[in-house]
Scaffold this motif. Sequence first.
Motif, PDB file in Angstrom:
ATOM      1  N   LYS A 230      36.212 108.097 -68.099  1.00  0.00           N
ATOM      2  CA  LYS A 230      36.594 109.336 -67.698  1.00  0.00           C
ATOM      3  C   LYS A 230      37.756 109.406 -66.413  1.00  0.00           C
ATOM      4  CE  LYS A 230      33.597 112.304 -70.417  1.00  0.00           C
ATOM      5  NZ  LYS A 230      32.586 113.606 -70.095  1.00  0.00           N
ATOM      6  N   ASN A 231      37.219 108.369 -65.702  1.00  0.00           N
ATOM      7  CA  ASN A 231      37.989 108.369 -64.191  1.00  0.00           C
ATOM      8  C   ASN A 231      39.304 107.652 -64.412  1.00  0.00           C
ATOM      9  OD1 ASN A 231      35.821 109.530 -62.907  1.00  0.00           O
ATOM     10  ND2 ASN A 231      34.605 107.861 -62.621  1.00  0.00           N
ATOM     11  N   THR A 232      39.472 106.843 -65.387  1.00  0.00           N
ATOM     12  CA  THR A 232      40.594 106.084 -65.640  1.00  0.00           C
ATOM     13  C   THR A 232      41.954 107.099 -65.833  1.00  0.00           C
ATOM     14  OG1 THR A 232      39.399 104.375 -66.770  1.00  0.00           O
ATOM     15  CG2 THR A 232      41.761 104.415 -66.820  1.00  0.00           C
ATOM     16  N   VAL A 233      42.955 106.787 -65.182  1.00  0.00           N
ATOM     17  CA  VAL A 233      44.302 107.524 -65.090  1.00  0.00           C
ATOM     18  C   VAL A 233      45.287 106.731 -65.794  1.00  0.00           C
ATOM     19  CG1 VAL A 233      46.013 108.894 -63.596  1.00  0.00           C
ATOM     20  CG2 VAL A 233      43.437 108.678 -62.686  1.00  0.00           C
ATOM     21  N   TRP A 234      46.156 107.318 -66.923  1.00  0.00           N
ATOM     22  CA  TRP A 234      47.073 106.791 -67.363  1.00  0.00           C
ATOM     23  C   TRP A 234      48.413 107.789 -67.053  1.00  0.00           C
ATOM     24  CZ3 TRP A 234      45.074 102.996 -70.619  1.00  0.00           C
ATOM     25  CH2 TRP A 234      43.647 103.122 -70.792  1.00  0.00           C
ATOM     26  N   ARG A 235      49.414 106.640 -66.926  1.00  0.00           N
ATOM     27  CA  ARG A 235      50.673 107.304 -66.424  1.00  0.00           C
ATOM     28  C   ARG A 235      51.846 106.795 -67.260  1.00  0.00           C
ATOM     29  NH1 ARG A 235      53.188 104.977 -61.758  1.00  0.00           N
ATOM     30  NH2 ARG A 235      55.264 105.368 -62.073  1.00  0.00           N
ATOM     31  N   ILE A 236      52.878 107.271 -67.627  1.00  0.00           N
ATOM     32  CA  ILE A 236      54.002 106.876 -68.157  1.00  0.00           C
ATOM     33  C   ILE A 236      55.391 107.728 -67.630  1.00  0.00           C
ATOM     34  CG2 ILE A 236      55.363 106.538 -70.614  1.00  0.00           C
ATOM     35  CD1 ILE A 236      52.739 106.805 -72.053  1.00  0.00           C
ATOM     36  N   PHE A 247      51.228 102.861 -67.402  1.00  0.00           N
ATOM     37  CA  PHE A 247      50.356 102.167 -66.123  1.00  0.00           C
ATOM     38  C   PHE A 247      48.868 102.555 -66.019  1.00  0.00           C
ATOM     39  CE2 PHE A 247      54.795 102.264 -64.878  1.00  0.00           C
ATOM     40  CZ  PHE A 247      55.239 101.235 -64.388  1.00  0.00           C
ATOM     41  N   ILE A 248      48.085 101.919 -65.663  1.00  0.00           N
ATOM     42  CA  ILE A 248      46.716 102.276 -65.971  1.00  0.00           C
ATOM     43  C   ILE A 248      46.233 101.849 -64.441  1.00  0.00           C
ATOM     44  CG2 ILE A 248      44.300 101.829 -66.860  1.00  0.00           C
ATOM     45  CD1 ILE A 248      45.942 100.129 -69.081  1.00  0.00           C
ATOM     46  N   TYR A 249      45.375 103.268 -63.869  1.00  0.00           N
ATOM     47  CA  TYR A 249      44.615 103.047 -62.501  1.00  0.00           C
ATOM     48  C   TYR A 249      43.356 103.431 -62.668  1.00  0.00           C
ATOM     49  CZ  TYR A 249      49.379 104.246 -61.311  1.00  0.00           C
ATOM     50  OH  TYR A 249      50.818 104.213 -61.068  1.00  0.00           O
ATOM     51  N   GLU A 250      42.530 102.583 -61.828  1.00  0.00           N
ATOM     52  CA  GLU A 250      40.895 102.582 -62.124  1.00  0.00           C
ATOM     53  C   GLU A 250      40.329 103.971 -61.761  1.00  0.00           C
ATOM     54  OE1 GLU A 250      37.121 100.587 -59.994  1.00  0.00           O
ATOM     55  OE2 GLU A 250      39.033 100.352 -59.040  1.00  0.00           O
ATOM     56  N   ASN A 251      41.114 104.978 -60.949  1.00  0.00           N
ATOM     57  CA  ASN A 251      40.596 106.223 -60.692  1.00  0.00           C
ATOM     58  C   ASN A 251      41.771 106.926 -59.945  1.00  0.00           C
ATOM     59  OD1 ASN A 251      40.488 105.561 -57.917  1.00  0.00           O
ATOM     60  ND2 ASN A 251      38.552 104.685 -58.161  1.00  0.00           N
TER      61      ASN A 251
END
Length: 457
Positions: A230-236, A247-251
Amino acid sequence: MSFLCLSCLVVFSHSQHQASLSRSNDPTGRCIYTFEVISPQETSCTGNSTESEMDEVLPRLTLLEAMVSQLIARGGSGTGTGGLRYNDEYLQEAYAQVTRERNQLQLEQERLKTQVQKLQSTLAELSLEAERLRQRPCEQTNTSGGTLHENIPLRDPGYHLKNTSYQEMKAEVKKLPASHLIPEGNHSLSGCGELLSVGDPVLHRKADAITGKYGVWLQDPDPRGPYYTKNTVWRIDAVGKEVRQLFIYENIDQFSKGFPMKVLVLPEPMESTGATVYQGSLYYQRRRSRTLLRYNLTSENLASHLDLPHAGFHGQHPYSWGGYTDIDLAVDEQGLWAIYSTSKAKGAIIISQLDPESMKVRRSWETKIRKNSVGNAFMMCGRLFTIASYTTLNTTINYMFDTATNEGQSIVVPFMNKYRYNSMVDYNHAQRKLYAWDNFHMVTYDVRLGWAGQGSS
């Protein structure tokens, strides 16, 4: 810019000297300046120039220089025709810019005026309805000893009859019971209730390139698989003809710092800002089509797809800000949704609930609000909420459609577009926040819900 020099004459007088300046086009189209200075003593020119004649000409040359200086000062900065041309181009561009801004302000003024008139009309209707209900007796017993339903008091939370005006008033004062807001069979869902308020936007990151003017960023409310939480962040970043990078971010902290842990390249390009992440998959619309794709984030391949029946795409039925936002995918407590329209619906918003695995349409609802009349929309607790404007600083969430009752109504919940170009709004029920992309800025809003007998949060 071509500069057409019209014939003109400027006359100067200085003491007893007369001088004139004229300009006209020569046979080749060039602008020619002609200066004439009348001799104060001679009626005609005879003989050759002499030193005395030169002495007499000098004062007139001085006068001529003064005339040229005055002409340049009137014509703008620079010298000669170049200065005049530059000034003319600058003034025309400035005038055009002012005209555009004036027209835009007039359109915005008309829109706000219309919205205020609608709100005033709604308020007047509610006031009349409230007065009518106050004058109605609390109870009226029929001949069989029962109580007539239409005279149940306003304080009774068990009122469920389809009295349209009564329900409209109940919605405005936000007293609808929770059982009325949640579809039958789903009353065990926690956290669902009336939308009471939306907080001010909290900034998490600002994009540093033009490709980040608008896009998608979110977190999975119900992640699946061993790698993401649930902490993973997704961005386009959604600006560009071939939008493929995820793009995938750990938190959220790594996201704010701009440190992705991974970048995936999607197998098909994405259309606009309608994507969402749910149960370990990215759901998005294929560019220039009504095809919806499910991309498994663990196996990193396409798992299923759907050609959404009759859905408009690539600018047929977008939100008011444009951006090819014809199909908007959303997630809430009840699952996966598609927000779109069709030619048959004449631009009115249609909501379809989709199966998250197969992406097949489970059920659809047609609303009475046009998609291109609102700035954005999101799903929450099985209800559609629309935002009046994507660019007005202090706007409102102005409409709600409840899939449990198949009824829609106007509401007024304040909402802020702090950066004046809100191109994406999605609800995350696990975080109980709205995620938005507002003119390069990625922000969240806290939401406050309330329901009968359980307070608010």
